[in-house]
Design an enzyme around this catalytic site. Structure first.
Site, PDB file in Angstrom:
ATOM      1  N   ARG A  35      -9.363 -15.974   7.360  1.00  0.00           N
ATOM      2  CA  ARG A  35      -9.739 -16.673   6.123  1.00  0.00           C
ATOM      3  C   ARG A  35     -10.164 -18.114   6.393  1.00  0.00           C
ATOM      4  NH1 ARG A  35      -5.299 -13.867   2.129  1.00  0.00           N
ATOM      5  NH2 ARG A  35      -6.740 -12.226   1.465  1.00  0.00           N
ATOM      6  N   LYS A 197      -4.947   7.498  -4.913  1.00  0.00           N
ATOM      7  CA  LYS A 197      -4.875   8.058  -6.265  1.00  0.00           C
ATOM      8  C   LYS A 197      -6.146   7.904  -7.082  1.00  0.00           C
ATOM      9  CE  LYS A 197       0.028   7.512  -6.959  1.00  0.00           C
ATOM     10  NZ  LYS A 197       1.080   6.829  -7.688  1.00  0.00           N
ATOM     11  N   GLY A 353      -9.067  -3.547  -0.290  1.00  0.00           N
ATOM     12  CA  GLY A 353      -7.803  -2.982   0.174  1.00  0.00           C
ATOM     13  C   GLY A 353      -7.830  -2.311   1.525  1.00  0.00           C
ATOM     14  N   GLY A 376      -8.405  -7.454  -4.544  1.00  0.00           N
ATOM     15  CA  GLY A 376      -8.435  -7.300  -6.003  1.00  0.00           C
ATOM     16  C   GLY A 376      -9.764  -7.746  -6.589  1.00  0.00           C
TER      17      GLY A 376
HETATM   18  P1  AMP Z   1      -5.800   2.948  -1.799  1.00  0.00           P
HETATM   19  O1  AMP Z   1      -4.962   1.705  -1.761  1.00  0.00           O
HETATM   20  O2  AMP Z   1      -5.825   3.632  -3.134  1.00  0.00           O
HETATM   21  O3  AMP Z   1      -7.158   2.752  -1.193  1.00  0.00           O
HETATM   22  O4  AMP Z   1      -5.021   4.014  -0.910  1.00  0.00           O
HETATM   23  C1  AMP Z   1      -4.854   3.837   0.469  1.00  0.00           C
HETATM   24  C2  AMP Z   1      -3.786   4.775   0.925  1.00  0.00           C
HETATM   25  O5  AMP Z   1      -4.179   6.104   0.682  1.00  0.00           O
HETATM   26  C3  AMP Z   1      -3.516   4.680   2.406  1.00  0.00           C
HETATM   27  O6  AMP Z   1      -2.256   4.122   2.591  1.00  0.00           O
HETATM   28  C4  AMP Z   1      -3.580   6.133   2.888  1.00  0.00           C
HETATM   29  O7  AMP Z   1      -2.511   6.471   3.722  1.00  0.00           O
HETATM   30  C5  AMP Z   1      -3.461   6.905   1.591  1.00  0.00           C
HETATM   31  N1  AMP Z   1      -4.050   8.245   1.697  1.00  0.00           N
HETATM   32  C6  AMP Z   1      -5.290   8.577   2.106  1.00  0.00           C
HETATM   33  N2  AMP Z   1      -5.436   9.900   2.136  1.00  0.00           N
HETATM   34  C7  AMP Z   1      -4.264  10.457   1.735  1.00  0.00           C
HETATM   35  C8  AMP Z   1      -3.796  11.791   1.580  1.00  0.00           C
HETATM   36  N3  AMP Z   1      -4.577  12.837   1.831  1.00  0.00           N
HETATM   37  N4  AMP Z   1      -2.524  11.964   1.158  1.00  0.00           N
HETATM   38  C9  AMP Z   1      -1.741  10.897   0.906  1.00  0.00           C
HETATM   39  N5  AMP Z   1      -2.125   9.615   1.036  1.00  0.00           N
HETATM   40  C10 AMP Z   1      -3.373   9.393   1.452  1.00  0.00           C
END
Ligand code: AMP
Length: 395
Positions: A35, A197, A353, A376
């Protein structure tokens, strides 16, 4: 869009909002100076013009004044990166700060103490912003990481500078990169959305359906879409309450002529563990006791083909549980495909992220066109929001 290139800073004091919220170890040493590096070109341009720089930032989440969150811990790293001596004042407003700012000569840098030692920073208090504004002649915002917050130093302070306010190089580059994907990108435009999710990405999906030609949906989100269409997802992560929404997204995509690409096979495991037993399974036929934790080989080939067709690529979210080596390959291969497409002239933006963490961990940082510095702030931009810190400069 006014940037620091539109000003000559000779004899002027630039009040610059930077994002020096850097990680420190137990001995208060900076462990990652990315940064600080990112703010360098803005600071150097102002000094080379013959101006001086007053740097303001937050560090961590202090409750009142707490030495562990003092920005004096970063002075040495800042001097190392900039190659210039840095002065420090242990408050960001008040007589001491005003005196230090007024004594500052051309070519000099002053670092103010942590803005968040005053709660008025986060509440966006107008009088506090006015006190900050007294320190400089021109306000420069170069902190994308906090541009989605209407805090005193990121947004409110701008109203005291009328036309003497602009974006630093970093923030300008972030804005241009997002515009390239969302507005001006060469077609075909692709978004790759992974991560855990659906619920955390809905607004992004809905917003980008109007901007992209192709959408790859991967990672944990996959299974809500697969189950909604009648597939068996076993013990994979799945949001049953979002299945109707998943079907609606598929419908909307069809109506908007957006081609959606979901995994066709997965690397499934009999436990959420790096040491679990694994096998490649059709994504619609995952038995109970098994969960999909990474993209399978056919999916990786399909995704590669889509990536190679596209001229503008946005990547947000990993394709699997990349933190575990066993399930990192889908994310790594996607990174390789995007790197290859970039080499052939595509524009690629990685942001928001965990995909940034993945890109850094696997060494793709210099093989994509741009890696965003704001988590964010990037997600909110992709949701189509105009960030308050950006609006405040444009007003
Ligand atoms: P996000 O912050 O929503 O981008 O989610 C990132 C997280 O999603 C990471 O920590 C990954 O380990 C998790 N992730 C990716 N694919 C899967 C999966 N098939 N099952 C569970 N977690 C997952």
């Amino acid at each position: 869009m006014k940037t620091i290139n539109d000003f000559n800073f000779s004899g002027k004091k630039a009040l610059i909002r930077v994002d020096f919220n850097v990680p420190l170890d137990d001995n208060f040493q900076v462990t990652d100076d990315t940064r600080i590096q990112s703010a360098k070109s803005t600071i150097i341009k102002i000094l080379e013009d013959g101006g001086s720089c007053i740097l303001m930032s937050h560090l961590g989440r202090p409750k009142g004044v707490q030495n562990e969150f003092s920005l004096h811990h970063i002075i040495e790293s800042l001097q190392d990166v900039l190659g210039v001596q840095v002065k420090f004042v242990n408050n960001c407003v008040g007589p001491k700060a005003e005196e230090a700012a007024s004594d500052l000569k051309s070519g000099e840098i002053l670092l103010l103490e942590n803005l968040r030692f005053h709660e008025e920073e986060k509440s966006g208090e107008k009088n506090f912003a006015k006190q900050l504004s007294k320190l400089g002649d021109i306000y420069v915002n170069d902190a994308f990481g906090t541009a989605h917050r209407a805090h005193a130093s990121t947004t409110i302070v701008a109203q005291f500078f009328e036309d003497k306010k602009c974006f630093g190089y970093l923030l300008a580059q972030e804005i241009e990169s997002i515009q390239k994907v969302m507005q001006t990108g060469e077609k075909p435009v692709l978004a790759v959305l992974g991560g855990a999710k659906v619920s955390s990405k809905i607004t992004i999906i809905e917003n980008i359906l109007d901007k992209v030609d192709h959408l790859i949906i991967g990672g944990g989100m996959t299974f809500t879409f697969i189950k909604a269409q009648g597939g068996s997802v076993g013990d994979s992560i799945c949001e049953d309450d979002k299945m109707a929404l998943a079907l609606d997204i598929l419908k909307q995509a069809e109506a908007k002529n957006v081609k959606i690409h979901l995994p066709v096979d997965v690397l499934a495991a009999n436990a959420f563990s790096n040491e679990a037993e694994t096998k490649v399974i059709d994504v619609t036929k995952i038995p109970d006791g098994w969960q999909g934790l990474d993209a399978g080989p056919k999916s990786k080939t399909n995704f590669h083909d889509v990536v190679m067709q596209c001229r503008t690529i946005l990547w947000n979210g990993p394709l699997g549980v990349f933190e575990m080596e066993t399930f990192a390959n889908g994310t790594i291969e996607l990174g390789n495909s995007i790197a290859e497409a970039t080499k052939k002239g595509a524009f690629s933006l990685v942001g928001g992220g965990d995909s940034v963490a993945a890109v850094k961990q696997f060494g793709f940082e210099n093989k994509v066109s741009y890696v965003s510095t704001g988590g964010g702030a990037m997600l909110e931009s992709l949701e189509g929001k105009i960030l308050p810190g950006i609006a405040a400069i444009l007003e």
